[in-house]
Design a protein around this motif. Structure first.
Motif, PDB file in Angstrom:
ATOM      1  N   SER A   1       0.825  -1.211   0.000  1.00  0.00           N
ATOM      2  CA  SER A   1       0.000   0.000   0.000  1.00  0.00           C
ATOM      3  C   SER A   1       0.857   1.257   0.000  1.00  0.00           C
ATOM      4  O   SER A   1       0.550   2.229  -0.708  1.00  0.00           O
TER       5      SER A   1
ATOM      6  N   GLU B   1      -6.820   3.238   2.673  1.00  0.00           N
ATOM      7  CA  GLU B   1      -7.818   2.703   1.750  1.00  0.00           C
ATOM      8  C   GLU B   1      -7.254   1.518   0.958  1.00  0.00           C
ATOM      9  O   GLU B   1      -7.918   0.497   0.787  1.00  0.00           O
ATOM     10  N   ARG B   2      -6.031   1.643   0.478  1.00  0.00           N
ATOM     11  CA  ARG B   2      -5.407   0.542  -0.271  1.00  0.00           C
ATOM     12  C   ARG B   2      -5.220  -0.682   0.623  1.00  0.00           C
ATOM     13  O   ARG B   2      -5.424  -1.819   0.192  1.00  0.00           O
TER      14      ARG B   2
ATOM     15  N   GLU C   1      -8.519  -2.449   1.047  1.00  0.00           N
ATOM     16  CA  GLU C   1      -8.866  -3.201  -0.161  1.00  0.00           C
ATOM     17  C   GLU C   1      -8.083  -4.510  -0.241  1.00  0.00           C
ATOM     18  O   GLU C   1      -8.626  -5.534  -0.656  1.00  0.00           O
ATOM     19  N   LYS C   2      -6.835  -4.486   0.161  1.00  0.00           N
ATOM     20  CA  LYS C   2      -6.019  -5.707   0.145  1.00  0.00           C
ATOM     21  C   LYS C   2      -6.559  -6.729   1.150  1.00  0.00           C
ATOM     22  O   LYS C   2      -6.609  -7.925   0.864  1.00  0.00           O
TER      23      LYS C   2
ATOM     24  N   GLU D   1      -9.813  -8.203  -0.269  1.00  0.00           N
ATOM     25  CA  GLU D   1      -9.493  -9.145  -1.344  1.00  0.00           C
ATOM     26  C   GLU D   1      -9.040 -10.484  -0.765  1.00  0.00           C
ATOM     27  O   GLU D   1      -9.457 -11.549  -1.220  1.00  0.00           O
TER      28      GLU D   1
ATOM     29  N   ARG E   1     -15.661  -9.366   6.756  1.00  0.00           N
ATOM     30  CA  ARG E   1     -15.692  -8.217   5.838  1.00  0.00           C
ATOM     31  C   ARG E   1     -16.286  -6.996   6.524  1.00  0.00           C
ATOM     32  O   ARG E   1     -15.801  -5.881   6.357  1.00  0.00           O
TER      33      ARG E   1
ATOM     34  N   GLU F   1     -14.683  -3.304   6.940  1.00  0.00           N
ATOM     35  CA  GLU F   1     -15.421  -2.129   6.464  1.00  0.00           C
ATOM     36  C   GLU F   1     -15.612  -1.119   7.598  1.00  0.00           C
ATOM     37  O   GLU F   1     -15.563   0.092   7.360  1.00  0.00           O
TER      38      GLU F   1
ATOM     39  N   ARG G   1     -12.702   1.060   7.778  1.00  0.00           N
ATOM     40  CA  ARG G   1     -12.719   2.053   6.721  1.00  0.00           C
ATOM     41  C   ARG G   1     -13.496   3.284   7.196  1.00  0.00           C
ATOM     42  O   ARG G   1     -13.079   4.419   6.992  1.00  0.00           O
TER      43      ARG G   1
END
Length: 94
Positions: free
Chosen positions: A20, A61-62, A65-66, A69, A84, A88, A91
């Motif tokens: 990231s 944020e990156r 996302e990792k 994923e 998840r 979130e 975030r």
């Protein structure tokens, strides 16, 4: 990073942070062609750079996302939707 280290292991969390940082700042934290996941002096220095350049939200944020994923790729992902949601929630806490 701490939360990711608890849920997915410290090496994965460290690798996601290094990836990231590199993506957000254009740096190269790879050691011999790959990420080592160690939050040593070089990684911490680049992290400080992200803060000083006001890019820490992009790194965050990156990183999220990792994590998402990775969690989606697990064979038992459907049975554990709370994972998840937990990510979130982080975030939203930016």
């Amino acid at each position: 990073v701490f939360d990711a280290g608890i849920l997915s292991g410290p090496e994965d969390a460290g690798i996601w942070l290094q990836e990231s940082l590199d993506e957000a700042l254009g740096t190269d934290l790879k050691t011999q062609g790959s990420y080592d996941g160690i939050l040593g002096s070089q990684t911490r220095s680049i992290l400080e750079k992200a803060v000083s350049q006001d890019k820490i939200k992009e790194v965050h944020e990156r990183f999220i996302e990792k994590r998402l994923e990775h969690l989606k790729s697990l064979p038992n992902a459907q049975a554990n939707p709370g994972w998840r949601g937990r990510v979130e929630d982080l975030r939203d806490s930016q």
